[in-house]
Design a protein around this motif. Structure first.
Motif, PDB file in Angstrom:
ATOM      1  N   ILE A  44      -5.940   5.669   5.353  1.00  0.00           N
ATOM      2  CA  ILE A  44      -5.825   4.411   4.262  1.00  0.00           C
ATOM      3  C   ILE A  44      -4.312   4.224   4.421  1.00  0.00           C
ATOM      4  O   ILE A  44      -3.427   4.759   4.146  1.00  0.00           O
ATOM      5  N   ARG A  45      -4.102   2.804   4.936  1.00  0.00           N
ATOM      6  CA  ARG A  45      -2.700   2.314   5.277  1.00  0.00           C
ATOM      7  C   ARG A  45      -2.451   1.343   3.826  1.00  0.00           C
ATOM      8  O   ARG A  45      -3.091   0.610   3.690  1.00  0.00           O
ATOM      9  N   VAL A  46      -1.209   1.590   3.307  1.00  0.00           N
ATOM     10  CA  VAL A  46      -0.880   0.977   2.408  1.00  0.00           C
ATOM     11  C   VAL A  46       0.063  -0.250   2.928  1.00  0.00           C
ATOM     12  O   VAL A  46       1.283  -0.004   3.135  1.00  0.00           O
ATOM     13  N   LEU A  74      -4.734  -2.587   1.120  1.00  0.00           N
ATOM     14  CA  LEU A  74      -5.181  -1.418   1.664  1.00  0.00           C
ATOM     15  C   LEU A  74      -5.861  -1.852   2.992  1.00  0.00           C
ATOM     16  O   LEU A  74      -6.694  -2.739   2.807  1.00  0.00           O
ATOM     17  N   GLN A 112      -8.299   0.252   6.186  1.00  0.00           N
ATOM     18  CA  GLN A 112      -8.644   1.922   6.462  1.00  0.00           C
ATOM     19  C   GLN A 112      -9.059   1.914   8.128  1.00  0.00           C
ATOM     20  O   GLN A 112      -9.557   0.960   8.850  1.00  0.00           O
ATOM     21  N   VAL A 171     -12.800   1.312  -0.967  1.00  0.00           N
ATOM     22  CA  VAL A 171     -12.472   0.343   0.270  1.00  0.00           C
ATOM     23  C   VAL A 171     -13.810   0.541   1.089  1.00  0.00           C
ATOM     24  O   VAL A 171     -14.477   1.480   1.322  1.00  0.00           O
ATOM     25  N   ARG A 196     -10.930  -2.808   4.373  1.00  0.00           N
ATOM     26  CA  ARG A 196     -10.177  -3.533   3.466  1.00  0.00           C
ATOM     27  C   ARG A 196     -10.338  -3.426   2.226  1.00  0.00           C
ATOM     28  O   ARG A 196     -11.585  -3.522   1.700  1.00  0.00           O
ATOM     29  N   VAL A 230      -0.754   6.184  -3.641  1.00  0.00           N
ATOM     30  CA  VAL A 230      -2.278   6.131  -3.474  1.00  0.00           C
ATOM     31  C   VAL A 230      -2.921   7.336  -3.002  1.00  0.00           C
ATOM     32  O   VAL A 230      -2.343   8.273  -2.627  1.00  0.00           O
ATOM     33  N   THR A 267      -2.932   9.204   3.849  1.00  0.00           N
ATOM     34  CA  THR A 267      -2.359   7.989   3.198  1.00  0.00           C
ATOM     35  C   THR A 267      -1.157   7.502   4.128  1.00  0.00           C
ATOM     36  O   THR A 267      -0.122   8.440   3.910  1.00  0.00           O
ATOM     37  N   TYR A 279       2.022   5.121   4.235  1.00  0.00           N
ATOM     38  CA  TYR A 279       2.790   3.860   3.581  1.00  0.00           C
ATOM     39  C   TYR A 279       3.679   3.085   4.718  1.00  0.00           C
ATOM     40  O   TYR A 279       4.021   3.743   5.741  1.00  0.00           O
TER      41      TYR A 279
END
Length: 874
Positions: free
Chosen positions: A477-479, A493, A495, A529, A533, A546, A556, A558
């Protein structure tokens, strides 16, 4: 090496879809035209000569007319077989298929639909490793003693009785044993009667069991003692060899606590009249405890507690293992997976439940933080190309033992924890209760659990569960952004997939439950998610975490700016989130997804009063980076200096002497810090460990029980010949079955290769004990994987003879998994091709992937870390 047989080449797979038997389609190596109802088993063991005779009467039902009865049987000599009470049926022709591990009883005409009894007399062998019926020897002041035990999971009941040895075939069991009068016989059920016989023997009859799978059957025999306690209507007991029952008190107290709690959780009372925990000397290279219904088998180093030599870690391990195995009494025993594809239904659930039980009775141990470590162990394996789904297709017995890994246990545990957080605790428990009640004494597949939980929760659980159990891998999961607007933080977010060794891999897709929380908020916000997205709105404008609480099975990532903000506020994070950020940053850094040195900024930001688990996690990370630097003296010297500056002050605050009343987690941290500092070569810690080791003869308090194992290991790691010899002499003279194997294992951990070669030579003799030699080899491989792997391959038959059958496809490949030499990849591949069945190569693939990843980290990531250390004057 001895190879596990592949059923596929010998006996066609069959699928069942008969309303007479059960609904789900399941793999089988046996025909589905007969169903067993009851086994009437009599065993007469000859422990001295490692043999036994058996008689079994099997009541079964023919569902479709057939002229043959096909049973599983391995390494048995069938003497006679007759169809009881049926005129017109002569004694059958008996055909044994060694490769397929079957015995076929062929009649001259078909057996019509109906009920029958087949009486079989046979002979078998008692082994010396933990498979089938096996013997464990131990020393007493009066001489050597021998005890017998059984281990039938996954497919080893067939070594002790001809049977339908698959979990799908449940039946009741009546067990009798003709044994020496002075010994105690143990089985799943209480003793119903004992009858004296001639020549100092007795016939012990046990009560009839409930309907259960063969792999849960148990028999034990020896000079035992038993301590008991009545809990509700169940007699809870611990059985140990004579002279050790005083060490069983903690285990008995724990079991007495756990049982009624599990009764209440499942809302189905434990159905047997007794529940024993049986402590056995020795060890296995495959397991430490086994959930036999009503007769849990556990190696005594995982069950007995002696305050004079045991540590707080030992105490926690005893409780957690008991909680795990007792949870199996419902999840696995009362309700059983239909086939080994769904092994995780047993092991993942019991691993999750052990945490829930521990959380209730010992919140001071912070078990939720242990769960973060367990999840990370699964992710480490799951992010390699060699991974596999939680629910995996198992077609042969050779493949079954490969399934007992961190994906089955820890990923299964993490996925269940994530789903519980998604559905809510009460809804999850309601679903589990519904599942247990509906399927008691039966068999299930994973979808049966999902259907029950989904009905209770009213949420789409199945779609999430399928994504995380039917496909492999770890979501990422990219913030992408966090913007404060009108007093709220809006998150964007996306994925992807976290992979350690496939940077260009096309990501899989998951439905990912995400929890996010601002540092000033009391409760997290949830989102799902879907489609890669999601947007989330979190109250407040404080930095946002997150995967708050770390219940999600994903990494995760960031943006650099958001990461720096969290690093600057590290002390404000909840302990679980501190651990999660440490783990994510280190793993994502080593995978090239963020600077690999970021984690060192977090390590320096850990507050002095952080939870012991957080400091232990920090120590383990420093040790892992040090190990990646093997062979590079400059990198390791810098990491040694870093460890001394950031970890030794924590140890200095704790001191080497335990304080009265200190939390167990503090005592465990002290050991973790000494272990890491000793490992990285910290001269102050090594000197103190050596001083205490030398002083132990005149000052017993020099090595407190909680640090006994830790101090000895540091000394053994840095041993010279004189120290090695002193440990060897102590091992040879030791009579305690709890301490003796530990001392022999310590002989195998030395950095000095000459001492390692001496330890390997010793491991191949009878001196350490038949179950200790293999563990010495494994311990040696942790320090010298290339040397030990080459040694094991050169002596593969002798080495494999010291390993449980269930572990033989995994043992030697695992020895090379810690190598950083590119040549090891070819060695592993060659060994696997020559010695392991093609359908059981998972261990080889895993080892190869681990070696390749380690090589890549040393080449591409460690120079960046070295540069950071240099810039910061380490």
């Amino acid at each position: 090496m001895l190879r596990l047989p592949s059923f596929v080449s010998c006996l066609a797979l069959t699928l069942v879809a008969s309303s007479t038997v059960a609904a789900p389609l399941q793999t089988s190596q046996l025909p589905r035209d007969i169903r067993p109802d009851h086994y009437d088993l009599t065993l007469t063991p000859d422990a001295q000569n490692l043999s036994f005779t058996g008689q079994v009467g099997i009541d079964f039902e023919v569902l479709t007319p057939t002229p043959r009865v096909v049973l599983n049987a391995a390494d048995l000599e069938i003497v006679t077989a007759t169809l009881a009470g049926r005129r017109g049926f002569a004694a059958p022709k008996i055909t044994l298929d060694t490769a397929a591990q079957t015995a076929t009883f062929e009649f001259t005409k078909a057996l019509p639909v109906g009920r029958y009894r087949l009486d079989i007399s046979y002979k078998g062998k008692i082994g010396t490793q933990a498979t089938g019926l096996f013997a464990l020897d131990y020393d007493e002041a009066s001489g050597k003693r021998r005890a017998l035990y059984t281990q039938f999971e996954d497919s080893y009941a067939r070594y002790v009785l001809p049977s339908w040895d698959e979990p799908f075939y449940k039946a009741t069991f009546s067990v009798k044993a003709d044994v020496p009068a002075g010994e105690m016989a143990v089985s799943n059920m209480p003793v119903a009667s004992e009858t004296a016989e001639k020549s100092g023997r007795k016939l012990v009859s046990f009560a009839t069991s409930p309907k259960m799978s063969t792999y849960l059957l148990f028999f034990g025999l020896g000079e035992f003692e038993r301590a008991t306690r009545k809990i509700r209507n169940v007699e809870v007991g611990v059985i140990a060899k004579k002279g050790d029952i005083d060490k069983a008190g903690y285990a008995l107290d724990s079991a007495a606590q756990i049982l009624p709690w599990l009764d209440d959780y499942f809302a189905v009372p434990y159905p047997l009249p007794k529940l024993d925990n049986i402590a056995a000397p020795g060890r296995s290279q495959f397991f430490s405890a086994m959930e036999n219904w009503g007769a849990i088998f556990t190696f005594e180093n995982t069950l007995l507690f002696d305050p004079a030599i045991s540590s707080e870690s030992d105490k926690q391990r005893i409780f957690v293992v008991e909680a795990h195995e007792m949870a199996h009494q419902w999840f696995g025993n009362l309700v059983t997976m239909a086939w080994w594809d769904d092994l995780w239904l047993n092991e993942g659930f019991a691993s999750w439940m052990e945490g829930r039980v521990t959380e209730h009775f010992h919140p001071e141990w912070d078990p939720a933080l242990d769960a973060v470590n367990s999840r990370d162990a699964a992710m480490s394996l799951d992010a390699l190309a060699s991974t596999h789904p939680v629910v995996q297709k198992i077609e042969t017995v050779a493949q079954i033992s490969q399934a007992f890994d961190a994906i089955t246990y820890q990923k299964g545990q993490a996925v269940i924890g994530m789903l519980e957080a998604y559905t809510g605790t009460e809804a999850w428990r309601a679903g589990v209760r519904k599942y247990i009640k509906a399927n008691s004494y039966g068999n299930t597949v994973s979808d049966d659990l999902w259907a029950a939980v989904e009905a209770a929760a009213g949420k789409p659980v199945t779609a999430i569960a399928h994504d995380f159990t039917l496909q492999p891998g770890v979501p990422l999961i990219r913030v992408e952004s966090a913007a404060c607007k009108n007093g709220q933080t809006e998150l964007m977010l996306s994925q992807g997939e976290y992979t350690k060794d496939r940077p260009n891999k096309t990501p899989l897709g998951w439905h990912v439950p995400v929890l996010a929380r601002g540092l000033d908020a009391a409760t997290p916000v949830a989102a799902l998610v879907v489609g890669g997205r999601a947007e989330m709105t979190v109250p407040g404008c404080a930095p946002v975490v997150v995967n708050a609480g770390q219940s999600g099975y994903y990494r995760t990532l960031y943006t650099p700016g958001l990461f720096k903000t969290l690093a600057a506020n590290f002390a404000r994070l909840a302990p679980a989130d501190q651990m999660g950020l440490l783990s994510d940053s280190s793993n994502l850094g080593l995978a090239g997804l963020q600077p690999p040195s970021d984690v060192f900024d977090l390590l320096r930001a850990i507050p002095a009063d952080a939870k012991p688990h957080v400091w232990s996690r920090a120590a383990s990370l420093v040790q892992s980076f040090y190990d990646y630097g093997e062979g590079n003296a400059g990198q390791q010297a810098a990491l040694r200096k870093f460890a001394g500056q950031y970890l030794r002050p924590v140890l200095d605050r704790l001191g080497w002497t335990p304080r009265a009343g200190e939390p167990d987690t503090v005592a465990i941290l002290r050991g973790d810090l000494i272990t890491t500092l000793g490992r990285v070569g910290d001269p102050v810690v090594i000197a103190e460990a050596r001083r205490r080791f030398a002083a132990r003869v005149s000052d017993p308090a020099a090595i407190p029980p909680s640090l006994r194992r830790t101090i000895l290991r540091v000394v053994a790691l840095h041993a010279d010949q004189a120290t090695w010899t002193a440990i060897h002499e102590a091992a040879a003279q030791e009579t305690s079955a709890l301490i003796r194997p530990e001392l022999y294992n310590l002989l195998a951990v030395a950095k000095d290769e000459t001492l390692t070669r001496q330890a390997l030579a010793l491991a191949m003799t009878d001196e350490p004990g038949v179950t200790t030699g293999a563990s010495m080899i494994r311990w040696a491989a942790a320090e010298h994987p290339d040397l030990v792997f080459d040694f094991a391959v050169a002596n593969k038959d002798a080495v494999n003879a010291k390993v449980d059958v269930s572990a033989r496809t995994r043992f030697i490949p695992s020895l090379g998994a810690g190598s950083s030499d590119p040549a090891m990849i070819a060695k592993l591949r060659s060994y696997g091709e020559a010695n392991i069945p093609a359908d059981a190569q998972q261990s080889v693939k895993t080892a190869i992937a681990a070696v390749a990843y380690r090589i890549d980290v040393r080449k591409t990531r460690m120079p960046v870390i070295a540069a950071w250390l240099a810039r910061n004057k380490f």
